[in-house]
Design a protein around this motif. Sequence first.
Motif, PDB file in Angstrom:
ATOM      1  N   ALA A 135       0.829  -1.205   0.000  1.00  0.00           N
ATOM      2  CA  ALA A 135       0.000   0.000   0.000  1.00  0.00           C
ATOM      3  C   ALA A 135       0.863   1.255   0.000  1.00  0.00           C
ATOM      4  O   ALA A 135       0.568   2.226  -0.713  1.00  0.00           O
ATOM      5  CB  ALA A 135      -0.932  -0.008   1.210  1.00  0.00           C
ATOM      6  N   VAL A 136       1.939   1.251   0.785  1.00  0.00           N
ATOM      7  CA  VAL A 136       2.845   2.407   0.814  1.00  0.00           C
ATOM      8  C   VAL A 136       3.482   2.615  -0.559  1.00  0.00           C
ATOM      9  O   VAL A 136       3.605   3.753  -1.046  1.00  0.00           O
ATOM     10  CB  VAL A 136       3.933   2.208   1.894  1.00  0.00           C
ATOM     11  N   LEU A 137       3.890   1.523  -1.196  1.00  0.00           N
ATOM     12  CA  LEU A 137       4.480   1.619  -2.536  1.00  0.00           C
ATOM     13  C   LEU A 137       3.493   2.259  -3.511  1.00  0.00           C
ATOM     14  O   LEU A 137       3.860   3.125  -4.318  1.00  0.00           O
ATOM     15  CB  LEU A 137       4.883   0.228  -3.025  1.00  0.00           C
ATOM     16  N   LEU A 138       2.231   1.844  -3.447  1.00  0.00           N
ATOM     17  CA  LEU A 138       1.226   2.399  -4.354  1.00  0.00           C
ATOM     18  C   LEU A 138       0.957   3.863  -4.058  1.00  0.00           C
ATOM     19  O   LEU A 138       0.694   4.656  -4.975  1.00  0.00           O
ATOM     20  CB  LEU A 138      -0.062   1.586  -4.263  1.00  0.00           C
ATOM     21  N   GLU A 139       1.018   4.255  -2.803  1.00  0.00           N
ATOM     22  CA  GLU A 139       0.854   5.669  -2.461  1.00  0.00           C
ATOM     23  C   GLU A 139       1.981   6.494  -3.073  1.00  0.00           C
ATOM     24  O   GLU A 139       1.766   7.605  -3.562  1.00  0.00           O
ATOM     25  CB  GLU A 139       0.833   5.843  -0.939  1.00  0.00           C
ATOM     26  N   ARG A 140       3.183   5.941  -3.063  1.00  0.00           N
ATOM     27  CA  ARG A 140       4.320   6.635  -3.698  1.00  0.00           C
ATOM     28  C   ARG A 140       4.127   6.708  -5.203  1.00  0.00           C
ATOM     29  O   ARG A 140       4.377   7.743  -5.826  1.00  0.00           O
ATOM     30  CB  ARG A 140       5.626   5.892  -3.383  1.00  0.00           C
ATOM     31  N   ALA A 141       3.685   5.600  -5.793  1.00  0.00           N
ATOM     32  CA  ALA A 141       3.497   5.571  -7.248  1.00  0.00           C
ATOM     33  C   ALA A 141       2.402   6.538  -7.679  1.00  0.00           C
ATOM     34  O   ALA A 141       2.482   7.140  -8.759  1.00  0.00           O
ATOM     35  CB  ALA A 141       3.161   4.149  -7.703  1.00  0.00           C
ATOM     36  N   ARG A 142       1.378   6.697  -6.837  1.00  0.00           N
ATOM     37  CA  ARG A 142       0.253   7.565  -7.184  1.00  0.00           C
ATOM     38  C   ARG A 142       0.702   9.001  -7.434  1.00  0.00           C
ATOM     39  O   ARG A 142       0.092   9.722  -8.218  1.00  0.00           O
ATOM     40  CB  ARG A 142      -0.794   7.528  -6.064  1.00  0.00           C
ATOM     41  N   ALA A 143       1.770   9.399  -6.785  1.00  0.00           N
ATOM     42  CA  ALA A 143       2.285  10.764  -6.953  1.00  0.00           C
ATOM     43  C   ALA A 143       3.136  10.911  -8.211  1.00  0.00           C
ATOM     44  O   ALA A 143       3.625  12.009  -8.501  1.00  0.00           O
ATOM     45  CB  ALA A 143       3.099  11.163  -5.725  1.00  0.00           C
ATOM     46  N   GLN A 144       3.328   9.814  -8.965  1.00  0.00           N
ATOM     47  CA  GLN A 144       4.154   9.849 -10.170  1.00  0.00           C
ATOM     48  C   GLN A 144       3.314   9.385 -11.362  1.00  0.00           C
ATOM     49  O   GLN A 144       3.228   8.191 -11.630  1.00  0.00           O
ATOM     50  CB  GLN A 144       5.376   8.956  -9.998  1.00  0.00           C
ATOM     51  N   PRO A 145       2.676  10.311 -12.061  1.00  0.00           N
ATOM     52  CA  PRO A 145       1.755   9.947 -13.153  1.00  0.00           C
ATOM     53  C   PRO A 145       2.368   9.045 -14.210  1.00  0.00           C
ATOM     54  O   PRO A 145       1.664   8.232 -14.811  1.00  0.00           O
ATOM     55  CB  PRO A 145       1.364  11.312 -13.740  1.00  0.00           C
ATOM     56  N   ASP A 146       3.676   9.166 -14.438  1.00  0.00           N
ATOM     57  CA  ASP A 146       4.303   8.387 -15.508  1.00  0.00           C
ATOM     58  C   ASP A 146       4.378   6.895 -15.181  1.00  0.00           C
ATOM     59  O   ASP A 146       4.552   6.081 -16.093  1.00  0.00           O
ATOM     60  CB  ASP A 146       5.713   8.919 -15.798  1.00  0.00           C
ATOM     61  N   VAL A 147       4.291   6.545 -13.909  1.00  0.00           N
ATOM     62  CA  VAL A 147       4.417   5.131 -13.546  1.00  0.00           C
ATOM     63  C   VAL A 147       3.133   4.568 -12.954  1.00  0.00           C
ATOM     64  O   VAL A 147       3.013   3.353 -12.778  1.00  0.00           O
ATOM     65  CB  VAL A 147       5.580   4.892 -12.546  1.00  0.00           C
ATOM     66  N   TYR A 148       2.167   5.424 -12.655  1.00  0.00           N
ATOM     67  CA  TYR A 148       0.930   4.970 -12.013  1.00  0.00           C
ATOM     68  C   TYR A 148      -0.044   4.496 -13.082  1.00  0.00           C
ATOM     69  O   TYR A 148      -0.486   5.257 -13.928  1.00  0.00           O
ATOM     70  CB  TYR A 148       0.318   6.112 -11.213  1.00  0.00           C
ATOM     71  N   THR A 149      -0.369   3.222 -13.045  1.00  0.00           N
ATOM     72  CA  THR A 149      -1.196   2.602 -14.082  1.00  0.00           C
ATOM     73  C   THR A 149      -2.594   2.297 -13.533  1.00  0.00           C
ATOM     74  O   THR A 149      -2.804   2.281 -12.316  1.00  0.00           O
ATOM     75  CB  THR A 149      -0.563   1.282 -14.551  1.00  0.00           C
ATOM     76  N   PRO A 150      -3.563   2.030 -14.425  1.00  0.00           N
ATOM     77  CA  PRO A 150      -4.878   1.599 -13.942  1.00  0.00           C
ATOM     78  C   PRO A 150      -4.805   0.371 -13.038  1.00  0.00           C
ATOM     79  O   PRO A 150      -5.542   0.271 -12.059  1.00  0.00           O
ATOM     80  CB  PRO A 150      -5.634   1.300 -15.244  1.00  0.00           C
ATOM     81  N   ASN A 151      -3.913  -0.548 -13.352  1.00  0.00           N
ATOM     82  CA  ASN A 151      -3.770  -1.739 -12.524  1.00  0.00           C
ATOM     83  C   ASN A 151      -3.419  -1.370 -11.090  1.00  0.00           C
ATOM     84  O   ASN A 151      -3.954  -1.931 -10.127  1.00  0.00           O
ATOM     85  CB  ASN A 151      -2.691  -2.652 -13.109  1.00  0.00           C
ATOM     86  N   ALA A 205      -3.959   1.640  -9.676  1.00  0.00           N
ATOM     87  CA  ALA A 205      -5.033   2.445  -9.088  1.00  0.00           C
ATOM     88  C   ALA A 205      -6.170   1.574  -8.572  1.00  0.00           C
ATOM     89  O   ALA A 205      -6.720   1.832  -7.491  1.00  0.00           O
ATOM     90  CB  ALA A 205      -5.554   3.437 -10.126  1.00  0.00           C
ATOM     91  N   TYR A 206      -6.541   0.537  -9.318  1.00  0.00           N
ATOM     92  CA  TYR A 206      -7.647  -0.319  -8.896  1.00  0.00           C
ATOM     93  C   TYR A 206      -7.203  -1.389  -7.904  1.00  0.00           C
ATOM     94  O   TYR A 206      -8.040  -2.016  -7.243  1.00  0.00           O
ATOM     95  CB  TYR A 206      -8.313  -0.951 -10.114  1.00  0.00           C
ATOM     96  N   SER A 207      -5.893  -1.605  -7.790  1.00  0.00           N
ATOM     97  CA  SER A 207      -5.380  -2.545  -6.785  1.00  0.00           C
ATOM     98  C   SER A 207      -5.276  -1.891  -5.415  1.00  0.00           C
ATOM     99  O   SER A 207      -5.411  -2.577  -4.392  1.00  0.00           O
ATOM    100  CB  SER A 207      -3.997  -3.065  -7.202  1.00  0.00           C
TER     101      SER A 207
END
Length: 766
Positions: free
Chosen positions: A438-454, A456-458
């Motif tokens: 979850a922490v990793l995804l929170e970090r990724a969310r702040a980086q549009p270039d690496v944040y994918t639909p997969n 976001a929905y995970s």
Amino acid sequence: KRRWMPAAIAAALAAVLGVGYAVSQRQTPDTNANSQTWLIAPFELQTANNSLDWLRDGAVNMLGLTLSQWNDLSVVDYERTLDLLRDARSDDSRRISLEDARQIARRASAGTLVMGQITSANDSLFLVARLYNVNTGARIDTATAGTPIDSDPRVAFDRIARGLLDLVDGPALSVELTRQTTESVEAYRAYLDGLRSLNSWRTDEADEQFARAIDIDSTFALAYYKRSLGLGWRDLDDSLYLRSAEAAVRHSARLPVRQREVFTANRDLARGFRSRREGDLEGAHKNWALARERLATLVSSNAGDGDTWYGLADADFHLALYSTVKGSDSIALLLSRSMRGFQQAIALDSSFHLAYQHLVDIYAMGASAQTGMVIDGDTMRVARTITDTTRLNRLYREAQDRTKQFASGWLTLEPESAQAWQAMLNTYTVLKQFDSAAVLLERARAQPDVYTPNMAYSLPIFQLINQRPDAARQNLREAMRRFGADSLNVRMMTPGILMPFVGMTAAAATGSLGLLDSLGAMAVASSPSMTILAQPTRPTVNWYAAAAKLAMGARDTSAFVRTIREGITRFEAPGPNSGVTSNVRTQSFGVPYSAYLATRDSTFVNVVRRWLPSASQVLELDASLALDRGDTATARTLEAQFPSPAELQTRTLSGAGIRALTQAEVRVRLGDVRGALDTYEAMSAKNFSIGMAEAGAALYTRSFLTRARLYERVGDTEAATRAYATFVDWWSGADSALHGELREAQSALQRLRDRTPSRTVPASGR
């Protein structure tokens, strides 16, 4: 003065006259065993003309392609060379020293080094290439060529290669570089850009660049081949994947035989994926085996090509997991070969990041006891063959460490690669480190270039697992705003149309009927059909949603049951996609299962039996059916065979725990209240197996209301208060149609809080 100036002047005169020229100076050639392995360093740019910057790295590719057609000469490939330069921190240098270049060549086990310079004057381009003995540093040969600056520079590199080969007694070239690749410089430059993007897992950019190269030259075989590699990762269901692989073969007649064989094997792999998508596992096995045979022959004759090792390892990987191979020993053997093949591809070219993902997947298989496999050194073994429990646990720990280190290393190496982030996420999931995920995804969310639909929905699923319902609801809504139906059609690793179904699990767990319907509408708007499930989208959405709504306690039960029956008929219909739908049925057993729980209609139990693997037993459903007909004795006999609460704590709970929930219900019906409560408390969302839209997620949430009632029944008001509070927390955002249970829990919670807390621990409720 530059020592090469006389040769450059001669070349300049030829260039002014509009013709090419090559001159060489002979030295005694090296006779070491590896002298026929050449490394080409990027040429030094000695010009202020920025439009020529691409030739620095382009020289490596152009000269390498020209030289590599000879069977008795091995050239370190373009991608491997750039990777070695990056490791040596020389990838951005305009000039590489001879000593640095020799060090790099030694790492590639090359005995001969090519270095060169590029300069320009007026309207002319001048090239100088020198051949060096890597061991001694002595210069062996020099060749120069010139050409008009606005002409195709590959012709000049062809002449450079011709000169260098002549100096080591090689025959004259019979195929020019332009005929091997493309007659368009612009197409070639787009191709080189695509290679760099592909090897950094920027597959969207790579596809655009390869597509541009193909638009310019529709016969560019290398561009078709590399495009198919990227498409194979982005969307195996895209027909463009197979068409690109076939086009590479169709236009490969001008290339060396070895390259044509690699292209043909890649086409066989693509055909295998098409067969698998269509449910033809025999066809998939046949095509992947053909690819494997072809590539194994190439590897046996030349083990220095990363593309060949990658293709061979890919064939082994898919033969192991997605073909007709069944025996665990055979699967372990194929996975061992696949692991070694991917490792070899990376050893030859560590920038070959396409190989990283499968290697993470294989390591993860050896890190989880659920797979039945374990890695012992460089070999995948069947776990049950290792009888020493201490050793087996040590191998699991080592595999877990290896998986995490490898995924973390990849992310450090390529922090802008979405796939590296996804690999790290998958690793945390396998290791059940859901907080870290979850922490990793929170970090990724702040980086549009690496944040994918997969991703976001995970994220809501991980927040569900981590017992954060408010965050799950909030981030599910954000995922829908950020990645709507249109964005789901963008090719990515996981088919985008599955994302709404992932979100439906979180919606069901929080009682969000409106979100459930919105997600279904998004899936329908995304695509009318679901190739991955071999089903039309709208009825499939309605089918899963009906089961989720039954589990949530929604009204209109008869309509939902009718929808589920129609879906069962559709999923059991014979046809060419039976292989696909068989897998879908196994993963979707929760749909008929939840229909039985809502209706007590035994025909749904029969469906569950057909859909689960033949070795599976559904003791809890047998016990429930026995109780339905009043046969308490049989139910007790079956209940005695249920897993104990201690066993449930370590088990993977399929269908989001729906079977364990039913076991608890059976125990309540048998009067074993304490056993039921122990079963409920042994369940953890961290052990859930979640496939598509899981009805079990809603039943799990509602179980807190059930257990709160049971705790009150046994006089444990403290535990009852906690359970009511948990249910209110999860159901507080539920739709108004579901507020009956919410109001009950809120009222009970207030009633218990008004009392002085007391706790009684009775004997077993039997």
